[in-house]
Design a protein around this motif. Structure first.
Motif, PDB file in Angstrom:
ATOM      1  N   ASN A  23       5.702   3.219  -9.998  1.00  0.00           N
ATOM      2  CA  ASN A  23       5.026   2.170 -10.752  1.00  0.00           C
ATOM      3  C   ASN A  23       6.004   1.150 -11.321  1.00  0.00           C
ATOM      4  OD1 ASN A  23       6.156   3.791 -12.722  1.00  0.00           O
ATOM      5  ND2 ASN A  23       4.446   3.548 -14.123  1.00  0.00           N
ATOM      6  N   VAL A  74       3.580  -1.601 -12.601  1.00  0.00           N
ATOM      7  CA  VAL A  74       2.303  -1.764 -11.911  1.00  0.00           C
ATOM      8  C   VAL A  74       1.456  -0.527 -12.150  1.00  0.00           C
ATOM      9  CG1 VAL A  74       1.221  -2.108  -9.659  1.00  0.00           C
ATOM     10  CG2 VAL A  74       3.431  -3.138 -10.131  1.00  0.00           C
ATOM     11  N   MET A  76      -1.895  -7.827  -4.737  1.00  0.00           N
ATOM     12  CA  MET A  76      -1.033  -7.404  -5.847  1.00  0.00           C
ATOM     13  C   MET A  76       0.369  -8.014  -5.765  1.00  0.00           C
ATOM     14  SD  MET A  76      -1.200  -5.682  -8.678  1.00  0.00           S
ATOM     15  CE  MET A  76      -2.282  -4.289  -8.720  1.00  0.00           C
ATOM     16  N   LEU A  86      -0.662   2.003 -10.663  1.00  0.00           N
ATOM     17  CA  LEU A  86      -0.900   2.465  -9.288  1.00  0.00           C
ATOM     18  C   LEU A  86      -2.371   2.752  -9.007  1.00  0.00           C
ATOM     19  CD1 LEU A  86       2.180   4.799  -8.691  1.00  0.00           C
ATOM     20  CD2 LEU A  86       1.807   2.496  -7.825  1.00  0.00           C
ATOM     21  N   ASP A  99       0.820  -1.210   0.000  1.00  0.00           N
ATOM     22  CA  ASP A  99       0.000   0.000   0.000  1.00  0.00           C
ATOM     23  C   ASP A  99       0.853   1.259   0.000  1.00  0.00           C
ATOM     24  OD1 ASP A  99      -2.138  -1.719   0.168  1.00  0.00           O
ATOM     25  OD2 ASP A  99      -2.299  -1.546   2.352  1.00  0.00           O
ATOM     26  N   LEU A 151      -3.951  -0.377  -7.677  1.00  0.00           N
ATOM     27  CA  LEU A 151      -3.266  -0.969  -6.538  1.00  0.00           C
ATOM     28  C   LEU A 151      -4.210  -1.253  -5.378  1.00  0.00           C
ATOM     29  CD1 LEU A 151      -0.406  -1.788  -5.709  1.00  0.00           C
ATOM     30  CD2 LEU A 151      -0.130   0.467  -4.726  1.00  0.00           C
ATOM     31  N   ASN A 152      -5.086  -0.314  -5.055  1.00  0.00           N
ATOM     32  CA  ASN A 152      -6.008  -0.491  -3.924  1.00  0.00           C
ATOM     33  C   ASN A 152      -7.270  -1.242  -4.316  1.00  0.00           C
ATOM     34  OD1 ASN A 152      -4.279   0.898  -2.219  1.00  0.00           O
ATOM     35  ND2 ASN A 152      -5.154   2.873  -2.791  1.00  0.00           N
TER      36      ASN A 152
END
Length: 179
Positions: free
Chosen positions: A13, A142, A153, A144, A8, A147-148
């Motif tokens: 990225n 990745v 992930m 971003l 988190d 991500l959440n």
């Protein structure tokens, strides 16, 4: 697991995967400053892989001796997903018990980039194999924004690296057997 930083808190990225060791290698997912995850082998024959992050630990095993499918288990040996390569295709399907489904694939024929996409989220991450990169064999990009929204992930990134390592080992064995 306390040596890993939480995914988190990722602010870039682009991550790299560094290789430590030769005969029993361990692969670390890092941004150059912090370590976010780890891929290691539980035995010498590399039949059981252990993926670790700050939040969780996963175990990856073959479904059977002659099976191409891989089982994704949590630390209590409860199956939480399955990875199935498609027959006569370069696509690998990931199905998690929580309903998440995605596909690992090479989008182009001659590319060093292995992508993870899903119908719900689109492109999630890209894993690029570096040329002549023994110490840093992979770069991971990745998204971003996702991500959440997407759970686990670190599992998705390290599982993709594991799939590339399996393909490389199979190609090396085929080249050695045919030579």
């Amino acid at each position: 697991m306390e040596q890993f930083r939480s995914f988190d808190q990722l602010r870039t990225n682009e991550l790299t995967v560094t290789r430590n060791g030769f005969f029993r290698p361990c692969f670390e997912l890092t941004d150059g400053q912090f370590i976010y995850g780890n891929l290691s082998y539980a035995n010498l024959w590399k039949t059981t892989m252990i993926l670790e992050s700050a939040q969780k630990k996963w175990i990856i095993k073959r479904k059977g001796i002659l099976s191409r499918s891989l089982l994704v288990k949590d630390i209590n040996e409860m199956q939480i997903g399955i990875v199935t390569p498609e027959i006569l295709s370069r696509k690998v399907k990931l199905s998690m018990n929580d309903g998440f489904e995605a596909m690992y694939l090479n989008k182009k024929l001659f590319t060093r980039t292995f992508s993870l996409t899903s119908d719900q989220s689109g492109d999630i991450l890209d894993i690029k194999t570096t040329l002549w990169g023994f110490k840093k064999p992979f770069t991971i990009l990745v998204d971003l924004d996702k991500l959440n929204k997407i759970p686990n992930m670190p599992l998705l990134a390290l599982l993709g690296v594991n799939l590339i390592l399996i393909k490389q080992a199979q190609a090396a064995a085929a080249a050695g057997a045919g030579g």
